[in-house]
Every structure is written in C-alpha cells, then in structure tokens.
Motif scaffolding. Structure first.
Motif, mmCIF file in Angstrom:
data_model
loop_
_atom_site.group_PDB
_atom_site.id
_atom_site.type_symbol
_atom_site.label_atom_id
_atom_site.label_comp_id
_atom_site.label_asym_id
_atom_site.label_seq_id
_atom_site.Cartn_x
_atom_site.Cartn_y
_atom_site.Cartn_z
ATOM 1 N N PRO A 94 0.803 -1.222 0.000
ATOM 2 C CA PRO A 94 0.000 0.000 0.000
ATOM 3 C C PRO A 94 0.836 1.273 0.000
ATOM 4 C CG PRO A 94 -0.165 -1.138 2.116
ATOM 5 C CD PRO A 94 0.518 -2.073 1.178
ATOM 6 N N VAL A 95 0.455 2.185 -0.872
ATOM 7 C CA VAL A 95 1.143 3.465 -1.031
ATOM 8 C C VAL A 95 0.174 4.582 -0.688
ATOM 9 C CG1 VAL A 95 2.275 5.023 -2.680
ATOM 10 C CG2 VAL A 95 2.678 2.544 -2.811
ATOM 11 N N PHE A 96 0.685 5.597 -0.015
ATOM 12 C CA PHE A 96 -0.135 6.742 0.379
ATOM 13 C C PHE A 96 0.558 8.034 -0.049
ATOM 14 C CE2 PHE A 96 -0.793 3.220 3.229
ATOM 15 C CZ PHE A 96 -2.175 3.089 3.237
ATOM 16 N N VAL A 97 -0.239 8.988 -0.464
ATOM 17 C CA VAL A 97 0.258 10.308 -0.846
ATOM 18 C C VAL A 97 -0.287 11.307 0.167
ATOM 19 C CG1 VAL A 97 0.383 12.067 -2.645
ATOM 20 C CG2 VAL A 97 0.210 9.655 -3.282
ATOM 21 N N ASP A 98 0.597 11.918 0.914
ATOM 22 C CA ASP A 98 0.181 12.825 1.991
ATOM 23 C C ASP A 98 -0.844 12.151 2.906
ATOM 24 O OD1 ASP A 98 1.815 14.987 1.198
ATOM 25 O OD2 ASP A 98 0.337 15.592 -0.320
ATOM 26 N N GLY A 99 -0.632 10.873 3.154
ATOM 27 C CA GLY A 99 -1.488 10.126 4.068
ATOM 28 C C GLY A 99 -2.763 9.575 3.465
ATOM 29 N N LYS A 100 -3.014 9.867 2.198
ATOM 30 C CA LYS A 100 -4.241 9.385 1.542
ATOM 31 C C LYS A 100 -3.901 8.276 0.543
ATOM 32 C CE LYS A 100 -6.541 13.880 1.950
ATOM 33 N NZ LYS A 100 -7.170 15.013 1.231
ATOM 34 N N ASN A 101 -4.885 7.405 0.280
ATOM 35 C CA ASN A 101 -4.674 6.295 -0.642
ATOM 36 C C ASN A 101 -4.155 6.793 -1.988
ATOM 37 O OD1 ASN A 101 -5.621 4.391 1.195
ATOM 38 N ND2 ASN A 101 -7.680 4.310 0.325
ATOM 39 N N TYR A 102 -3.109 6.173 -2.483
ATOM 40 C CA TYR A 102 -2.560 6.495 -3.803
ATOM 41 C C TYR A 102 -3.533 6.009 -4.882
ATOM 42 C CZ TYR A 102 0.493 5.955 -7.910
ATOM 43 O OH TYR A 102 1.033 6.018 -9.164
ATOM 44 N N SER A 103 -3.785 6.862 -5.874
ATOM 45 C CA SER A 103 -4.744 6.506 -6.922
ATOM 46 C C SER A 103 -4.157 6.635 -8.327
ATOM 47 C CB SER A 103 -6.001 7.380 -6.807
ATOM 48 O OG SER A 103 -5.661 8.761 -6.928
ATOM 49 N N GLY A 104 -2.833 6.697 -8.420
ATOM 50 C CA GLY A 104 -2.206 6.724 -9.733
ATOM 51 C C GLY A 104 -1.419 7.972 -10.054
ATOM 52 N N SER A 105 -1.405 8.937 -9.162
ATOM 53 C CA SER A 105 -0.646 10.167 -9.380
ATOM 54 C C SER A 105 0.195 10.455 -8.135
ATOM 55 C CB SER A 105 -1.585 11.342 -9.653
ATOM 56 O OG SER A 105 -0.859 12.526 -9.891
ATOM 57 N N PRO A 106 1.503 10.657 -8.308
ATOM 58 C CA PRO A 106 2.280 10.706 -9.558
ATOM 59 C C PRO A 106 2.360 9.344 -10.237
ATOM 60 C CG PRO A 106 3.744 10.672 -7.667
ATOM 61 C CD PRO A 106 2.374 10.815 -7.119
ATOM 62 N N ALA A 107 2.650 9.332 -11.536
ATOM 63 C CA ALA A 107 2.674 8.103 -12.317
ATOM 64 C C ALA A 107 3.623 7.082 -11.709
ATOM 65 C CB ALA A 107 3.088 8.410 -13.760
ATOM 66 N N MET A 108 3.214 5.824 -11.769
ATOM 67 C CA MET A 108 3.973 4.769 -11.111
ATOM 68 C C MET A 108 5.397 4.628 -11.632
ATOM 69 S SD MET A 108 1.127 1.776 -10.500
ATOM 70 C CE MET A 108 -0.118 2.266 -11.705
ATOM 71 N N LEU A 109 5.591 4.886 -12.911
ATOM 72 C CA LEU A 109 6.921 4.714 -13.483
ATOM 73 C C LEU A 109 7.790 5.963 -13.349
ATOM 74 C CD1 LEU A 109 5.911 2.747 -16.695
ATOM 75 C CD2 LEU A 109 6.808 1.815 -14.551
ATOM 76 N N SER A 110 7.222 7.014 -12.738
ATOM 77 C CA SER A 110 7.946 8.283 -12.629
ATOM 78 C C SER A 110 8.639 8.478 -11.290
ATOM 79 C CB SER A 110 6.982 9.461 -12.873
ATOM 80 O OG SER A 110 6.095 9.614 -11.766
ATOM 81 N N ARG A 111 8.422 7.577 -10.355
ATOM 82 C CA ARG A 111 9.027 7.684 -9.029
ATOM 83 C C ARG A 111 9.789 6.405 -8.704
ATOM 84 N NH1 ARG A 111 7.583 12.040 -10.071
ATOM 85 N NH2 ARG A 111 6.509 13.587 -8.767
ATOM 86 N N ALA A 112 10.977 6.546 -8.189
ATOM 87 C CA ALA A 112 11.862 5.398 -7.964
ATOM 88 C C ALA A 112 11.233 4.335 -7.072
ATOM 89 C CB ALA A 112 13.186 5.878 -7.372
ATOM 90 N N SER A 113 10.596 4.759 -5.975
ATOM 91 C CA SER A 113 10.043 3.783 -5.031
ATOM 92 C C SER A 113 8.885 3.007 -5.644
ATOM 93 C CB SER A 113 9.585 4.476 -3.741
ATOM 94 O OG SER A 113 8.554 5.415 -3.988
ATOM 95 N N LEU A 114 8.123 3.655 -6.519
ATOM 96 C CA LEU A 114 6.996 2.990 -7.168
ATOM 97 C C LEU A 114 7.480 2.108 -8.314
ATOM 98 C CD1 LEU A 114 4.396 5.921 -7.260
ATOM 99 C CD2 LEU A 114 4.947 4.337 -5.405
ATOM 100 N N ARG A 115 8.377 2.638 -9.119
ATOM 101 C CA ARG A 115 8.925 1.864 -10.240
ATOM 102 C C ARG A 115 9.609 0.592 -9.726
ATOM 103 N NH1 ARG A 115 10.523 4.067 -15.534
ATOM 104 N NH2 ARG A 115 11.694 2.459 -16.661
ATOM 105 N N HIS A 116 10.253 0.710 -8.587
ATOM 106 C CA HIS A 116 10.913 -0.451 -7.984
ATOM 107 C C HIS A 116 9.901 -1.566 -7.724
ATOM 108 C CE1 HIS A 116 13.481 -2.865 -5.376
ATOM 109 N NE2 HIS A 116 12.504 -2.867 -4.488
ATOM 110 N N GLN A 117 8.735 -1.220 -7.193
ATOM 111 C CA GLN A 117 7.716 -2.236 -6.938
ATOM 112 C C GLN A 117 7.270 -2.894 -8.239
ATOM 113 O OE1 GLN A 117 4.790 -2.299 -3.890
ATOM 114 N NE2 GLN A 117 5.082 -0.126 -3.413
ATOM 115 N N VAL A 118 7.072 -2.097 -9.284
ATOM 116 C CA VAL A 118 6.633 -2.631 -10.574
ATOM 117 C C VAL A 118 7.679 -3.586 -11.144
ATOM 118 C CG1 VAL A 118 6.177 -2.032 -12.992
ATOM 119 C CG2 VAL A 118 5.149 -0.675 -11.146
ATOM 120 N N GLU A 119 8.941 -3.157 -11.139
ATOM 121 C CA GLU A 119 9.982 -3.903 -11.840
ATOM 122 C C GLU A 119 10.594 -5.026 -11.009
ATOM 123 O OE1 GLU A 119 12.681 -0.926 -13.359
ATOM 124 O OE2 GLU A 119 11.326 -0.468 -15.032
ATOM 125 N N THR A 120 10.206 -5.127 -9.757
ATOM 126 C CA THR A 120 10.656 -6.261 -8.946
ATOM 127 C C THR A 120 9.469 -7.154 -8.590
ATOM 128 O OG1 THR A 120 10.525 -4.898 -6.934
ATOM 129 C CG2 THR A 120 12.669 -5.091 -8.002
#
Length: 255
Positions: free
Chosen positions: A136-162
């Motif tokens: 689970p990912v949160f943006v400013d404490g709220k559920n992440y809904s796709g922004s910023p783009a998943m492939l545009s942030r290292a921590s998110l891209r890491h989850q996708v590519e691993t």
C-alpha cells in the motif's frame, strides 16, 4: 520484505490496524509513503490475474488483521499469507462491479465456471489477485490513486519492476491478465515492452470497478444508452476496448 520479517510484530499488535504502524513503513519518497501489508502470496497455478493499482488502507487493514488471526491460531507463514491475500483482495463494492463486468464479457466461460463470483469463493485456485504496486502506497497520508505516475518515481517503479515483474514471470505466458484502469494498463505495456507479457494475455480496457466509475461501468455493461452519457464518459474508447477484449476471448476460446 515479507510476512516472515514482520510476523512477530503483526501477531503482537494490540490494535485493529485502522492506522498502519510506523514499524511497517518500507519507504518514503517526498509525499509518498509505502507500508508493508501481507500481499506476498502468489498463486502460481492461476489461470487469470486481476490487477489493481495498490491496496488501500481498508484492504491493508483487513489483510493485516487476517494474518494476525491466522498467526495467533498457529498457522504457518504461508497459510497466513494466503488467507490475508484472499480476504482483502478487491473487498467491498469494487468486487461486485468487477464480477459483473467479467461475467458480461464471458470470462467465466473460458474458465469453465458459472460466474466470476466463484473466483472469490469456491474457485480461488483459478485466480491471482494482485496490484501494480504490491504494498500500500499513500500520498500525503491518503490512498494512492495513480498520481504521480507509477513509473515516474523510484520507489513505485521499484515495486513494478521487482515484485510485479516477478509475479508475472512466475505465472507464465498463458495466464490472462486483467489490468483495472488505464494507469495499470500503462504499467503492463511497460512490462510488455520488456518482453515479460504477451499482448494476447492482456484483457485491458475495462473501466476501473470503483464506484466513482459508475457511469462508465453502466455503459460497458449495456445498462446505459450512449445518448444518456455525460461528457465525462468517452463511449468510443469504451466500445473499442470492449470489441478488442471480446475478440481476444473469442480467439482463446477457439484456440
């Protein structure tokens, strides 16, 4: 990280997980925070994958609570992982919308079941529930809904590519993949470009089953006429996606 790492913490937790403990924080990147929740189980025998964006707080809380219950009853780590994943995956109103859309396009016939509702009760062995972002990912404490783009942030891209890439590889090239919403479809197009997914595996184009998409879902199901749609719903895009999905399913049924 996995349930093995956090099992003692989760079993000993004194609360109901309505707020995720700081000890489960995996990473922080600007306004993004990623927490551990037990979504590690991979059903390697699955015939279909249903993939959302990321577990929300409600799903994470349910998974953690189920894992705690199982661990306190003496279940193995593997058993606790499986139970947590099946209990929390696509829980709530999204599940009904998802079942209706999958039934509408006939996925149940390909799986030889009477309804895709069986994927959530008697035939869970046929399905692997997952998310583009496993944890689970949160943006400013709220559920992440796709922004910023998943492939545009290292921590998110890491989850996708691993995590996601490993899951898809384990499931093999004949497993159907249902990405929920355009943001998840983008991720699978990325994995397709890396040679990890075949185009015929992807049944992309379904409206996201969120209640916020009620009009798009109604149109996709044929319950609302085109002339009654608001300007927010692109009927042409939905028609094309549905036609492509049905064509892929027809090929698979005759193949």
């Amino acid at each position: 990280m996995s349930l093995e790492t956090f099992s003692e913490l989760i079993a000993a937790a004194p609360h109901d997980f309505s707020k995720l403990p700081e000890e489960l924080l995996l990473s922080s990147e600007g306004s993004l925070q990623t927490f551990y929740a037990p979504f590690d189980h991979v059903n390697a025998e699955a015939k279909i994958v249903i993939c959302g964006i990321t577990p929300g707080l409600q799903q994470a809380s349910r998974a953690l609570e189920k894992a705690r219950q199982k661990l306190l009853l003496g279940a193995s780590i593997a058993e606790a992982k499986k139970a947590a994943k099946e209990t929390a995956s696509f829980a709530g109103p999204m599940r009904a919308n998802l079942i209706n859309m999958l039934d509408h396009i006939g996925v149940h016939r390909l799986l030889d079941i009477d309804s895709n509702a069986r994927l959530f009760d008697t035939h869970t062995h046929l399905v692997h529930y997952t998310s583009a972002l496993r944890y689970p990912v949160f943006v400013d404490g709220k559920n992440y809904s796709g922004s910023p783009a998943m492939l545009s942030r290292a921590s998110l891209r890491h989850q996708v590519e691993t995590h996601l890439a490993d899951e898809i590889s384990a499931l093999g090239p004949h497993c159907l993949i249902v990405p929920l919403g355009p943001k998840v479809s983008e991720v699978f197009q990325h994995l397709q470009a890396k040679g990890l997914v075949k185009p015929e595996q992807l049944l992309d184009g379904l409206p996201h089953p969120s209640g916020a998409n009620a009009e798009r879902i109604s149109y996709f199901l044929g319950a609302k006429a085109r002339e009654n749609l608001s300007s927010k719903t692109n009927a042409v895009t939905l028609d094309i996606a549905k036609e492509q999905i049905l064509a892929k399913l027809a090929t698979l049924q005759t193949g």
